[in-house]
Design a protein around this motif. Structure first.
Motif, PDB file in Angstrom:
ATOM      1  N   ILE A 100      -6.290  13.876  -1.917  1.00 46.48           N
ATOM      2  CA  ILE A 100      -5.535  14.411  -3.053  1.00 46.48           C
ATOM      3  C   ILE A 100      -4.234  13.621  -3.195  1.00 46.48           C
ATOM      4  N   GLU A 101      -4.012  13.045  -4.369  1.00 44.30           N
ATOM      5  CA  GLU A 101      -2.790  12.249  -4.588  1.00 44.30           C
ATOM      6  C   GLU A 101      -2.102  12.741  -5.857  1.00 44.30           C
ATOM      7  N   ARG A 102      -0.777  12.893  -5.767  1.00 40.13           N
ATOM      8  CA  ARG A 102      -0.069  13.443  -6.928  1.00 40.13           C
ATOM      9  C   ARG A 102       0.096  12.411  -8.048  1.00 40.13           C
ATOM     10  N   LEU A 139       5.981   6.759   9.773  1.00 35.29           N
ATOM     11  CA  LEU A 139       5.439   5.445  10.182  1.00 35.29           C
ATOM     12  C   LEU A 139       6.469   4.314  10.011  1.00 35.29           C
ATOM     13  N   TYR A 140       7.608   4.609   9.407  1.00 30.37           N
ATOM     14  CA  TYR A 140       8.764   3.685   9.372  1.00 30.37           C
ATOM     15  C   TYR A 140       8.340   2.282   8.933  1.00 30.37           C
ATOM     16  N   ARG A 141       8.695   1.259   9.691  1.00 32.53           N
ATOM     17  CA  ARG A 141       8.364  -0.133   9.321  1.00 32.53           C
ATOM     18  C   ARG A 141       6.922  -0.492   9.666  1.00 32.53           C
ATOM     19  N   HIS A 142       6.142   0.513  10.145  1.00 29.42           N
ATOM     20  CA  HIS A 142       4.871   0.175  10.780  1.00 29.42           C
ATOM     21  C   HIS A 142       3.673   0.883  10.165  1.00 29.42           C
ATOM     22  N   GLY A 143       3.749   1.192   8.864  1.00 26.12           N
ATOM     23  CA  GLY A 143       2.651   1.940   8.252  1.00 26.12           C
ATOM     24  C   GLY A 143       1.321   1.212   8.344  1.00 26.12           C
ATOM     25  N   PHE A 144       1.311  -0.066   7.989  1.00 23.19           N
ATOM     26  CA  PHE A 144       0.059  -0.829   8.041  1.00 23.19           C
ATOM     27  C   PHE A 144      -0.351  -1.052   9.488  1.00 23.19           C
ATOM     28  N   LEU A 145       0.655  -1.214  10.324  1.00 20.02           N
ATOM     29  CA  LEU A 145       0.369  -1.469  11.738  1.00 20.02           C
ATOM     30  C   LEU A 145      -0.182  -0.236  12.451  1.00 20.02           C
ATOM     31  N   ILE A 176      -0.933   4.270   2.715  1.00 18.33           N
ATOM     32  CA  ILE A 176      -1.726   3.637   3.779  1.00 18.33           C
ATOM     33  C   ILE A 176      -2.169   4.672   4.827  1.00 18.33           C
ATOM     34  N   THR A 177      -1.325   5.681   5.083  1.00 18.55           N
ATOM     35  CA  THR A 177      -1.671   6.685   6.100  1.00 18.55           C
ATOM     36  C   THR A 177      -2.868   7.512   5.642  1.00 18.55           C
ATOM     37  N   GLY A 178      -2.789   8.055   4.426  1.00 19.03           N
ATOM     38  CA  GLY A 178      -3.867   8.906   3.922  1.00 19.03           C
ATOM     39  C   GLY A 178      -5.169   8.139   3.724  1.00 19.03           C
ATOM     40  N   ALA A 181       3.753   5.359  -3.911  1.00 25.09           N
ATOM     41  CA  ALA A 181       3.615   5.198  -2.453  1.00 25.09           C
ATOM     42  C   ALA A 181       4.560   4.115  -1.951  1.00 25.09           C
ATOM     43  N   SER A 182       5.245   4.385  -0.832  1.00 26.99           N
ATOM     44  CA  SER A 182       6.095   3.326  -0.277  1.00 26.99           C
ATOM     45  C   SER A 182       5.215   2.181   0.224  1.00 26.99           C
ATOM     46  N   SER A 183       3.945   2.477   0.468  1.00 29.99           N
ATOM     47  CA  SER A 183       3.035   1.459   1.016  1.00 29.99           C
ATOM     48  C   SER A 183       2.919   0.213   0.138  1.00 29.99           C
ATOM     49  N   ILE A 184       3.084   0.377  -1.167  1.00 29.20           N
ATOM     50  CA  ILE A 184       2.888  -0.766  -2.058  1.00 29.20           C
ATOM     51  C   ILE A 184       4.034  -1.787  -1.891  1.00 29.20           C
ATOM     52  N   ALA A 218       2.440  -7.089   4.184  1.00 28.16           N
ATOM     53  CA  ALA A 218       2.274  -6.064   5.177  1.00 28.16           C
ATOM     54  C   ALA A 218       1.798  -6.737   6.470  1.00 28.16           C
ATOM     55  N   MET A 219       2.819  -6.991   7.323  1.00 24.04           N
ATOM     56  CA  MET A 219       2.527  -7.672   8.583  1.00 24.04           C
ATOM     57  C   MET A 219       1.911  -6.688   9.569  1.00 24.04           C
ATOM     58  N   LEU A 220       0.996  -7.206  10.380  1.00 24.49           N
ATOM     59  CA  LEU A 220       0.401  -6.413  11.461  1.00 24.49           C
ATOM     60  C   LEU A 220       0.891  -7.086  12.739  1.00 24.49           C
TER      61      LEU A 220
HETATM   62  C1  FAD Z   1      10.072  -3.341   1.980  1.00 22.54           C
HETATM   63  C2  FAD Z   1       9.108  -2.763   2.979  1.00 22.54           C
HETATM   64  C3  FAD Z   1       8.396  -3.632   3.824  1.00 22.54           C
HETATM   65  C4  FAD Z   1       7.483  -3.099   4.743  1.00 22.54           C
HETATM   66  N1  FAD Z   1       6.757  -3.976   5.516  1.00 22.54           N
HETATM   67  C5  FAD Z   1       5.833  -3.483   6.391  1.00 22.54           C
HETATM   68  C6  FAD Z   1       5.058  -4.375   7.172  1.00 22.54           C
HETATM   69  O1  FAD Z   1       5.198  -5.602   7.086  1.00 22.54           O
HETATM   70  N2  FAD Z   1       4.136  -3.833   8.035  1.00 22.54           N
HETATM   71  C7  FAD Z   1       3.956  -2.481   8.157  1.00 22.54           C
HETATM   72  O2  FAD Z   1       3.107  -2.060   8.960  1.00 22.54           O
HETATM   73  N3  FAD Z   1       4.693  -1.611   7.418  1.00 22.54           N
HETATM   74  C8  FAD Z   1       5.640  -2.090   6.553  1.00 22.54           C
HETATM   75  N4  FAD Z   1       6.398  -1.219   5.809  1.00 22.54           N
HETATM   76  C9  FAD Z   1       6.312   0.222   6.086  1.00 22.54           C
HETATM   77  C10 FAD Z   1       5.200   0.896   5.347  1.00 22.54           C
HETATM   78  O3  FAD Z   1       5.217   0.523   3.994  1.00 22.54           O
HETATM   79  C11 FAD Z   1       5.363   2.421   5.499  1.00 22.54           C
HETATM   80  O4  FAD Z   1       5.368   2.757   6.867  1.00 22.54           O
HETATM   81  C12 FAD Z   1       4.179   3.109   4.839  1.00 22.54           C
HETATM   82  O5  FAD Z   1       4.149   2.771   3.486  1.00 22.54           O
HETATM   83  C13 FAD Z   1       4.195   4.629   4.978  1.00 22.54           C
HETATM   84  O6  FAD Z   1       2.981   5.029   4.384  1.00 22.54           O
HETATM   85  P1  FAD Z   1       2.604   6.533   4.062  1.00 22.54           P
HETATM   86  O7  FAD Z   1       1.192   6.494   3.586  1.00 22.54           O
HETATM   87  O8  FAD Z   1       2.935   7.384   5.230  1.00 22.54           O
HETATM   88  O9  FAD Z   1       3.580   6.942   2.872  1.00 22.54           O
HETATM   89  P2  FAD Z   1       3.484   6.535   1.326  1.00 22.54           P
HETATM   90  O10 FAD Z   1       2.970   5.152   1.177  1.00 22.54           O
HETATM   91  O11 FAD Z   1       4.782   6.833   0.695  1.00 22.54           O
HETATM   92  O12 FAD Z   1       2.357   7.487   0.755  1.00 22.54           O
HETATM   93  C14 FAD Z   1       2.575   8.866   0.547  1.00 22.54           C
HETATM   94  C15 FAD Z   1       1.751   9.282  -0.645  1.00 22.54           C
HETATM   95  O13 FAD Z   1       1.765  10.698  -0.749  1.00 22.54           O
HETATM   96  C16 FAD Z   1       1.817  11.026  -2.118  1.00 22.54           C
HETATM   97  N5  FAD Z   1       2.293  12.403  -2.291  1.00 22.54           N
HETATM   98  C17 FAD Z   1       3.558  12.886  -2.179  1.00 22.54           C
HETATM   99  N6  FAD Z   1       3.575  14.208  -2.422  1.00 22.54           N
HETATM  100  C18 FAD Z   1       2.301  14.580  -2.681  1.00 22.54           C
HETATM  101  C19 FAD Z   1       1.689  15.826  -2.991  1.00 22.54           C
HETATM  102  N7  FAD Z   1       2.387  16.962  -3.078  1.00 22.54           N
HETATM  103  N8  FAD Z   1       0.356  15.846  -3.185  1.00 22.54           N
HETATM  104  C20 FAD Z   1      -0.373  14.709  -3.094  1.00 22.54           C
HETATM  105  N9  FAD Z   1       0.160  13.494  -2.804  1.00 22.54           N
HETATM  106  C21 FAD Z   1       1.478  13.442  -2.594  1.00 22.54           C
HETATM  107  C22 FAD Z   1       2.776   9.991  -2.694  1.00 22.54           C
HETATM  108  O14 FAD Z   1       2.641   9.900  -4.096  1.00 22.54           O
HETATM  109  C23 FAD Z   1       2.293   8.745  -1.961  1.00 22.54           C
HETATM  110  O15 FAD Z   1       1.269   8.078  -2.669  1.00 22.54           O
HETATM  111  C24 FAD Z   1       7.305  -1.702   4.857  1.00 22.54           C
HETATM  112  C25 FAD Z   1       7.999  -0.846   4.007  1.00 22.54           C
HETATM  113  C26 FAD Z   1       8.900  -1.356   3.069  1.00 22.54           C
HETATM  114  C27 FAD Z   1       9.630  -0.419   2.150  1.00 22.54           C
END
Ligand code: FAD
Length: 327
Positions: free
Chosen positions: A24-26, A291-297, A5-7, A34-37, A41-43
């Motif tokens: 670029i995604e690995r 972004l912890y619990r707040h990635g979408f937010l 979600i961040t990227g 991705a943890s995002s899936i 995803a509450m806002l």
């Molecule tokens: C059960 C659960 C419930 C949640 N509920 C909510 C919610 O209700 N509301 C909310 O706002 N947030 C929620 N979150 C939090 C949210 O999911 C995270 O904050 C968010 O997913 C973080 O996103 P990110 O893009 O930073 O990381 P990720 O989603 O992990 O994305 C990182 C990406 O980088 C890629 N990557 C890694 N290394 C490389 C490399 N060398 N080259 C290229 N790509 C690479 C990975 O493959 C991955 O796709 C929840 C999380 C969980 C686990």
């Protein structure tokens, strides 16, 4: 780097502001690593203020506007916070730690959520919150980014950034190789399906030991989440956690007892010590993480902070930091 979600939000906002962006995604398959899936995803900037630092609410409110503007499918029906009569004190405590809510009685609960009217006498209604279905939102954001000119490349393991480019590192937990204070916080969840119950908005069930929530997704699916465990593995949920998750759905409405279980899984949230995200400047690389619990937010608002920094040098002092070795 990183199509979570961040990227995705970084790419979209930067491309729309005239930057030439490669994403670029690995993982070969989008969102597979991705943890995002796993998100709800509450806002929910107002509800999350119960435990989050004030900047999370401030940026979260900014993000709501961006979701509204760039992703019209975002549902803005608010959130409902409920507790059983024996835990009523939890409602008053939650109300004291948050704002943007009003108390609603049984009659109003039955207008808002007819399928909950039997169970609860009183609730808190946060009318300005929203939610999305991540399985819909993530591919749509990718599509929107590509339409804005982003070139997305999946399955790229070793990426060497071209000279004179800026790398925005959104690798989530994988950035632990450089960011030493980044930790993972495990979240377990269940996805269930039932057509006999309808909810219009996320419902949080307060409980002194395991406060949980349920988020209505498309096609009669509900996400029941989520545990918050200081561990970094994504093993399937434990029996205890599964019992807690499913009991909370059952406690909201016993008809959930008939739902199909579609998925039981765990994601790992990237977090810094204070559970607050940071934009870390390091020469030609900018880390956006924690972004912890707040990635979408938080992701949309963080993307605008990076865009403003790149365009005008403006630095938000609460979120943008420079000494990478501290992190
Ligand atoms: C059960 C659960 C419930 C949640 N509920 C909510 C919610 O209700 N509301 C909310 O706002 N947030 C929620 N979150 C939090 C949210 O999911 C995270 O904050 C968010 O997913 C973080 O996103 P990110 O893009 O930073 O990381 P990720 O989603 O992990 O994305 C990182 C990406 O980088 C890629 N990557 C890694 N290394 C490389 C490399 N060398 N080259 C290229 N790509 C690479 C990975 O493959 C991955 O796709 C929840 C999380 C969980 C686990």
């Amino acid at each position: 780097m990183g199509a979570g979600i961040t990227g995705l939000w970084q790419s979209l906002i930067l491309a729309q502001n005239g930057y030439s962006v490669r994403l670029i995604e690995r993982s070969p398959k989008p969102f597979a690593q991705a943890s995002s899936i796993y998100a709800g995803a509450m806002l929910a900037p107002y509800c999350e203020a119960e435990t989050a630092l004030p900047v999370v609410k401030k940026l979260g409110i900014k993000s709501l506007e961006l979701w509204r503007k760039h992703f019209p499918e975002t549902v803005f029906n608010g959130s409902l916070v409920v507790a059983h009569d024996r835990d009523k004190g939890e409602i008053d405590r939650f109300a004291r730690f948050t704002d943007g809510h009003r108390y609603v009685d049984r009659k109003e609960i039955s207008n808002l959520e007819p399928d909950l009217s039997e169970q609860f006498q009183e609730a808190l209604f946060y009318e300005n919150e929203g939610h999305v279905d991540p399985e819909v939102a993530l591919p749509r954001l990718l599509e929107a980014a590509e339409q804005a000119g982003v070139s997305a490349e999946f399955g790229v393991e070793d990426f060497a950034p071209p000279a004179a480019s800026v790398t925005i590192d959104c690798r989530g937990l994988a950035a632990q190789d450089v960011l030493q204070t980044l930790r993972g916080v495990r979240g377990e969840r269940a996805i269930i399906r039932i057509s006999e119950i309808e909810l219009a908005r996320p419902v949080r069930l307060l409980h002194p030991r395991f406060p949980l929530y349920i988020v209505p997704w498309s096609e009669n699916r509900f996400m029941v989440g989520a545990t918050v465990i200081e561990r970094e593995d994504a093993h399937p949920p434990s029996v205890r956690s599964t019992l807690e998750l499913l009991s909370s759905a059952y406690a909201l409405n016993p008809a959930f007892g008939e739902a199909e279980i579609l998925d039981l899984s765990a994601g790992v949230r990237p977090a810094f010590e204070d559970n607050c995200p940071r934009i870390i400047l390091d020469n030609q690389r900018i880390y956006v993480n924690g972004l912890y619990r707040h990635g979408f937010l938080m992701a949309p608002a963080l993307a605008t902070l990076v865009e403003r920094y790149l365009t005008s040098g403006e630095k938000d002092s609460e979120i943008i930091v420079e000494d990478r070795s501290q992190w």
